[in-house]
Design a protein around this motif. Structure first.
Motif, PDB file in Angstrom:
ATOM      1  N   PHE A 184       0.828  -1.208   0.000  1.00 17.65           N
ATOM      2  CA  PHE A 184       0.000   0.000   0.000  1.00 17.65           C
ATOM      3  C   PHE A 184       0.860   1.255   0.000  1.00 17.65           C
ATOM      4  O   PHE A 184       0.588   2.213  -0.733  1.00 17.65           O
ATOM      5  CB  PHE A 184      -0.950   0.016   1.200  1.00 17.65           C
ATOM      6  CG  PHE A 184      -1.787   1.255   1.270  1.00 17.65           C
ATOM      7  CD1 PHE A 184      -2.854   1.434   0.405  1.00 17.65           C
ATOM      8  CD2 PHE A 184      -1.486   2.260   2.173  1.00 17.65           C
ATOM      9  CE1 PHE A 184      -3.628   2.599   0.442  1.00 17.65           C
ATOM     10  CE2 PHE A 184      -2.244   3.418   2.229  1.00 17.65           C
ATOM     11  CZ  PHE A 184      -3.318   3.590   1.365  1.00 17.65           C
ATOM     12  N   ILE A 185       1.911   1.260   0.815  1.00 18.24           N
ATOM     13  CA  ILE A 185       2.804   2.417   0.872  1.00 18.24           C
ATOM     14  C   ILE A 185       3.474   2.622  -0.484  1.00 18.24           C
ATOM     15  O   ILE A 185       3.537   3.746  -0.996  1.00 18.24           O
ATOM     16  CB  ILE A 185       3.855   2.258   1.999  1.00 18.24           C
ATOM     17  CG1 ILE A 185       3.176   2.338   3.365  1.00 18.24           C
ATOM     18  CG2 ILE A 185       4.958   3.306   1.877  1.00 18.24           C
ATOM     19  CD1 ILE A 185       4.066   1.913   4.524  1.00 18.24           C
ATOM     20  N   GLN A 186       3.963   1.529  -1.083  1.00 15.93           N
ATOM     21  CA  GLN A 186       4.625   1.672  -2.376  1.00 15.93           C
ATOM     22  C   GLN A 186       3.642   2.111  -3.459  1.00 15.93           C
ATOM     23  O   GLN A 186       3.988   2.925  -4.312  1.00 15.93           O
ATOM     24  CB  GLN A 186       5.313   0.372  -2.770  1.00 15.93           C
ATOM     25  CG  GLN A 186       6.612   0.174  -2.030  1.00 15.93           C
ATOM     26  CD  GLN A 186       7.547  -0.734  -2.783  1.00 15.93           C
ATOM     27  OE1 GLN A 186       7.132  -1.741  -3.344  1.00 15.93           O
ATOM     28  NE2 GLN A 186       8.806  -0.363  -2.816  1.00 15.93           N
ATOM     29  N   PHE A 187       2.438   1.570  -3.446  1.00 18.92           N
ATOM     30  CA  PHE A 187       1.431   2.008  -4.418  1.00 18.92           C
ATOM     31  C   PHE A 187       1.150   3.490  -4.251  1.00 18.92           C
ATOM     32  O   PHE A 187       1.065   4.236  -5.235  1.00 18.92           O
ATOM     33  CB  PHE A 187       0.143   1.188  -4.262  1.00 18.92           C
ATOM     34  CG  PHE A 187      -0.980   1.674  -5.118  1.00 18.92           C
ATOM     35  CD1 PHE A 187      -0.981   1.423  -6.479  1.00 18.92           C
ATOM     36  CD2 PHE A 187      -2.019   2.399  -4.574  1.00 18.92           C
ATOM     37  CE1 PHE A 187      -2.012   1.886  -7.283  1.00 18.92           C
ATOM     38  CE2 PHE A 187      -3.058   2.866  -5.358  1.00 18.92           C
ATOM     39  CZ  PHE A 187      -3.056   2.605  -6.726  1.00 18.92           C
ATOM     40  N   SER A 188       1.017   3.948  -3.010  1.00 16.16           N
ATOM     41  CA  SER A 188       0.757   5.369  -2.750  1.00 16.16           C
ATOM     42  C   SER A 188       1.909   6.234  -3.238  1.00 16.16           C
ATOM     43  O   SER A 188       1.695   7.299  -3.832  1.00 16.16           O
ATOM     44  CB  SER A 188       0.531   5.600  -1.254  1.00 16.16           C
ATOM     45  OG  SER A 188      -0.560   4.850  -0.804  1.00 16.16           O
TER      46      SER A 188
END
Length: 120
Positions: free
Chosen positions: A41-45
């Motif tokens: 999720f952090i990387q997608f964001s």
């Protein structure tokens, strides 16, 4: 860019940091595995933020296309009752996407170091 690099480093290190405490807390491996979702999720964001800031970057467009294709295939795989062939193809994709985004981030950060060295 340095903030994005630091956030990405934290996201990647999180599952490993949790896994290290396994000898102390036996449930740590389960939490380490679950924390990979937070990493994703952090990387997608970060990828979305970087793409919004620089929409013509081909590397970021490829990354986002990979994310969309991954989730699309995952959804299709769910509709066809999880065929082993497609499941085995999808299994390494999140790791590949994480490495690819990290390479994009660290590659983008390098010119800043050289630019600062030239001006000093």
């Amino acid at each position: 860019m340095k903030i994005i690099k630091n956030i990405n480093t934290f996201a990647i290190a999180l599952p490993f940091a949790i896994a290290i405490i396994y000898p102390i807390f036996e449930g740590a491996l389960v939490f380490a595995a679950l924390s990979t979702m937070a990493t994703g999720f952090i990387q997608f964001s970060l990828g979305v933020k970087m793409l919004v800031d620089n929409p013509k970057n081909k590397d970021l467009q490829i990354y986002m296309s990979g994310v969309v294709i991954f989730f699309g295939l995952w959804y299709v795989n769910n509709l066809i009752d999880y065929k082993d062939f497609l499941t085995y193809i999808l299994f390494p994709v999140p790791l590949i996407l994480a490495i690819y985004l990290s390479l994009i981030i660290y590659k983008k950060e390098q010119p800043e170091k050289y630019d600062n060295a030239k001006t000093n």
